[in-house]
Scaffold this motif. Structure first.
Motif, PDB file in Angstrom:
ATOM      1  N   LEU A  74       0.826  -1.202   0.000  1.00  0.00           N
ATOM      2  CA  LEU A  74       0.000   0.000   0.000  1.00  0.00           C
ATOM      3  C   LEU A  74       0.865   1.258   0.000  1.00  0.00           C
ATOM      4  O   LEU A  74       0.551   2.246  -0.672  1.00  0.00           O
ATOM      5  N   ARG A  75       1.956   1.233   0.739  1.00  0.00           N
ATOM      6  CA  ARG A  75       2.843   2.402   0.767  1.00  0.00           C
ATOM      7  C   ARG A  75       3.452   2.653  -0.613  1.00  0.00           C
ATOM      8  O   ARG A  75       3.627   3.801  -1.019  1.00  0.00           O
ATOM      9  N   ASP A  76       3.779   1.574  -1.330  1.00  0.00           N
ATOM     10  CA  ASP A  76       4.313   1.736  -2.685  1.00  0.00           C
ATOM     11  C   ASP A  76       3.291   2.419  -3.594  1.00  0.00           C
ATOM     12  O   ASP A  76       3.637   3.282  -4.402  1.00  0.00           O
ATOM     13  N   ILE A  77       2.027   2.000  -3.461  1.00  0.00           N
ATOM     14  CA  ILE A  77       0.984   2.587  -4.287  1.00  0.00           C
ATOM     15  C   ILE A  77       0.783   4.060  -3.946  1.00  0.00           C
ATOM     16  O   ILE A  77       0.624   4.912  -4.830  1.00  0.00           O
ATOM     17  N   VAL A  78       0.798   4.372  -2.662  1.00  0.00           N
ATOM     18  CA  VAL A  78       0.675   5.781  -2.245  1.00  0.00           C
ATOM     19  C   VAL A  78       1.832   6.600  -2.811  1.00  0.00           C
ATOM     20  O   VAL A  78       1.645   7.729  -3.295  1.00  0.00           O
ATOM     21  N   ALA A  79       3.029   6.040  -2.775  1.00  0.00           N
ATOM     22  CA  ALA A  79       4.188   6.755  -3.305  1.00  0.00           C
ATOM     23  C   ALA A  79       4.035   7.010  -4.797  1.00  0.00           C
ATOM     24  O   ALA A  79       4.366   8.102  -5.293  1.00  0.00           O
ATOM     25  N   ASP A  80       3.523   6.017  -5.531  1.00  0.00           N
ATOM     26  CA  ASP A  80       3.299   6.201  -6.963  1.00  0.00           C
ATOM     27  C   ASP A  80       2.256   7.276  -7.228  1.00  0.00           C
ATOM     28  O   ASP A  80       2.413   8.108  -8.128  1.00  0.00           O
ATOM     29  N   LEU A  81       1.188   7.275  -6.441  1.00  0.00           N
ATOM     30  CA  LEU A  81       0.145   8.284  -6.620  1.00  0.00           C
ATOM     31  C   LEU A  81       0.692   9.687  -6.374  1.00  0.00           C
ATOM     32  O   LEU A  81       0.415  10.618  -7.144  1.00  0.00           O
ATOM     33  N   ARG A  82       1.467   9.845  -5.319  1.00  0.00           N
ATOM     34  CA  ARG A  82       2.001  11.163  -4.989  1.00  0.00           C
ATOM     35  C   ARG A  82       3.022  11.638  -6.015  1.00  0.00           C
ATOM     36  O   ARG A  82       3.160  12.839  -6.257  1.00  0.00           O
ATOM     37  N   ALA A  83       3.719  10.681  -6.621  1.00  0.00           N
ATOM     38  CA  ALA A  83       4.716  11.043  -7.630  1.00  0.00           C
ATOM     39  C   ALA A  83       4.100  11.218  -9.008  1.00  0.00           C
ATOM     40  O   ALA A  83       4.804  11.556  -9.960  1.00  0.00           O
ATOM     41  N   GLY A  84       2.792  10.992  -9.115  1.00  0.00           N
ATOM     42  CA  GLY A  84       2.120  11.142 -10.399  1.00  0.00           C
ATOM     43  C   GLY A  84       2.325   9.961 -11.329  1.00  0.00           C
ATOM     44  O   GLY A  84       2.015  10.048 -12.522  1.00  0.00           O
ATOM     45  N   ARG A  85       2.831   8.859 -10.797  1.00  0.00           N
ATOM     46  CA  ARG A  85       3.008   7.665 -11.629  1.00  0.00           C
ATOM     47  C   ARG A  85       1.679   6.921 -11.729  1.00  0.00           C
ATOM     48  O   ARG A  85       0.911   6.890 -10.770  1.00  0.00           O
ATOM     49  N   PRO A  86       1.380   6.319 -12.879  1.00  0.00           N
ATOM     50  CA  PRO A  86       0.087   5.647 -13.059  1.00  0.00           C
ATOM     51  C   PRO A  86      -0.059   4.420 -12.165  1.00  0.00           C
ATOM     52  O   PRO A  86       0.881   3.643 -11.990  1.00  0.00           O
ATOM     53  N   VAL A  87      -1.225   4.279 -11.586  1.00  0.00           N
ATOM     54  CA  VAL A  87      -1.584   3.096 -10.799  1.00  0.00           C
ATOM     55  C   VAL A  87      -2.827   2.497 -11.446  1.00  0.00           C
ATOM     56  O   VAL A  87      -3.850   3.174 -11.587  1.00  0.00           O
ATOM     57  N   LEU A 303      -6.640   6.038  -9.753  1.00  0.00           N
ATOM     58  CA  LEU A 303      -6.204   4.960 -10.638  1.00  0.00           C
ATOM     59  C   LEU A 303      -6.282   5.389 -12.098  1.00  0.00           C
ATOM     60  O   LEU A 303      -6.999   6.330 -12.454  1.00  0.00           O
ATOM     61  N   SER A 304      -5.545   4.698 -12.938  1.00  0.00           N
ATOM     62  CA  SER A 304      -5.601   4.939 -14.373  1.00  0.00           C
ATOM     63  C   SER A 304      -6.168   3.704 -15.060  1.00  0.00           C
ATOM     64  O   SER A 304      -6.162   2.603 -14.497  1.00  0.00           O
ATOM     65  N   LEU A 305      -6.666   3.886 -16.273  1.00  0.00           N
ATOM     66  CA  LEU A 305      -7.256   2.776 -17.005  1.00  0.00           C
ATOM     67  C   LEU A 305      -6.197   1.730 -17.340  1.00  0.00           C
ATOM     68  O   LEU A 305      -5.065   2.081 -17.673  1.00  0.00           O
ATOM     69  N   PRO A 306      -6.569   0.452 -17.301  1.00  0.00           N
ATOM     70  CA  PRO A 306      -5.626  -0.576 -17.770  1.00  0.00           C
ATOM     71  C   PRO A 306      -5.478  -0.466 -19.278  1.00  0.00           C
ATOM     72  O   PRO A 306      -6.374   0.021 -19.965  1.00  0.00           O
ATOM     73  N   PRO A 307      -4.362  -0.910 -19.818  1.00  0.00           N
ATOM     74  CA  PRO A 307      -4.145  -0.778 -21.267  1.00  0.00           C
ATOM     75  C   PRO A 307      -5.151  -1.556 -22.095  1.00  0.00           C
ATOM     76  O   PRO A 307      -5.353  -1.254 -23.274  1.00  0.00           O
ATOM     77  N   ASN A 308      -5.802  -2.558 -21.504  1.00  0.00           N
ATOM     78  CA  ASN A 308      -6.750  -3.379 -22.258  1.00  0.00           C
ATOM     79  C   ASN A 308      -8.198  -2.948 -22.026  1.00  0.00           C
ATOM     80  O   ASN A 308      -9.111  -3.741 -22.238  1.00  0.00           O
ATOM     81  N   TRP A 309      -8.433  -1.702 -21.627  1.00  0.00           N
ATOM     82  CA  TRP A 309      -9.790  -1.266 -21.301  1.00  0.00           C
ATOM     83  C   TRP A 309     -10.724  -1.409 -22.484  1.00  0.00           C
ATOM     84  O   TRP A 309     -11.850  -1.879 -22.351  1.00  0.00           O
TER      85      TRP A 309
END
Length: 317
Positions: A74-87, A303-309
């Motif tokens: 969960l901390r990794d996901i929070v870090a990605d969100l704060r850094a603007g990286r797609p989740v 969250l962002s859309l999966p590539p296969n949306w």
């Protein structure tokens, strides 16, 4: 928002899939009557739910195979969100897989209980309709059990595999057919008029599935682009032929006539080939609108859309 509160807000999202499946399964099990009073069923349900909640609470801080805990993920996901990286949903699924694997024994017990009722019901229905002997009923019941075990094993492999994606999970829910292979088995049990009756009724059941699937897809497309009568016939035929239940022997009739030949290519390509240029533009505009709407919905929770949306969203087309 602090990191701790952000983590807490993501916990329901991370375990929601597991808790939701468990809760829905237990709730469905409580609806169909068992021996004993309603109070007994409610009490058993509460015990199972408490066990599930306790298990999830224990797993929250338990180290995984790689030595990491759920909170680490969960901390990794929070870090990605704060850094603007797609989740993406795949990232959430990856986080929940250890939970799903650890809860699989509990889920299996609930599944067996529900499957037993379904198998008894299906066996009883076929025994009544085709006047099966005791040995035939026993063989049919055993066949259903083996089919159920094979389906459960396939699902367990999907859950336990580290390579399983969000798309795989969605597809697997669509692929389950409790009666897949029943036709071949019943041909070993029935003969004469009974076998003829079974084949006729099974063909009618499958034809109804095909027609319902095709009609739904035609209506959805018509609402977007406005099909003429000839196009409705063509799209109906394309959708019918692509159904897993379709059999050329069905002699299905489309809207206004028999199904004709299908354009070359896959289902999507065949469907697009019967549309006029302005209809294809309308279809593409609607596709973009739905994608934008899905992006906003997922974006609201980071969250962002999966590539296969597109593949998943257009499953009925």
């Amino acid at each position: 928002m602090s990191a701790d509160s952000t983590l807490k807000s993501l916990v329901p999202l991370a375990v929601g899939l597991v808790v939701g499946v468990a809760g829905a399964t237990m709730f469905r099990a409580s609806l169909t009557g068992e021996k004993g009073s309603a109070e007994e069923r409610v009490a058993k349900l509460e015990v199972e739910l408490k066990k599930a909640n306790n298990k999830i609470a224990a797993l929250d801080d338990a180290p995984r195979r790689d030595g990491r805990t759920v909170k680490d993920g969960l901390r990794d996901i929070v870090a990605d969100l704060r850094a603007g990286r797609p989740v993406t949903p795949d990232d959430i699924l990856k986080l929940t897989k250890p939970l799903m694997r650890d809860l699989e024994p509990l889920m299996a017990r609930m599944r067996v209980r529900e499957e037993k009722r379904r198998i008894d019901s299906m066996t009883g229905e076929l025994a009544r309709k085709y006047n099966l002997t005791s040995s035939q009923q026993e063989a049919l019941h055993k066949w259903f059990e083996q089919k159920s075990e094979a389906d459960a094993k396939a699902w367990s492999q999907i859950v336990s595999s580290d390579s399983t994606t969000f798309e795989d999970m969605i597809r697997s829910t669509h692929d389950v057919r409790p009666d897949e292979g029943l036709d071949a088995f019943m041909q070993t049990q029935l003969s004469g008029d009974k076998l003829t009756q079974f084949k006729t009724e099974r063909m009618a059941e499958r034809a109804q599935r095909v027609e319902q699937e095709a009609d739904r897809s035609v209506q959805r497309l018509d609402n977007i682009v406005g099909l003429d009568d000839q196009q409705r016939d063509q799209v109906f035929g394309i959708m019918a032929r692509s159904s897993r239940d379709y059999d050329p022997a069905m002699q299905l009739e489309g809207i206004g006539g028999q199904i004709g030949t299908s354009p070359n290519g896959g289902r999507q390509e065949a469907m697009m080939s019967v549309l006029r240029p302005e209809q294809r533009q309308a279809y593409e505009a609607e596709r973009q609108r739905r994608r934008h709407e899905a992006e906003e919905d997922l974006g609201a929770i980071g969250l962002s859309l999966p590539p296969n949306w597109d593949l998943l969203d257009n499953d009925d087309f």
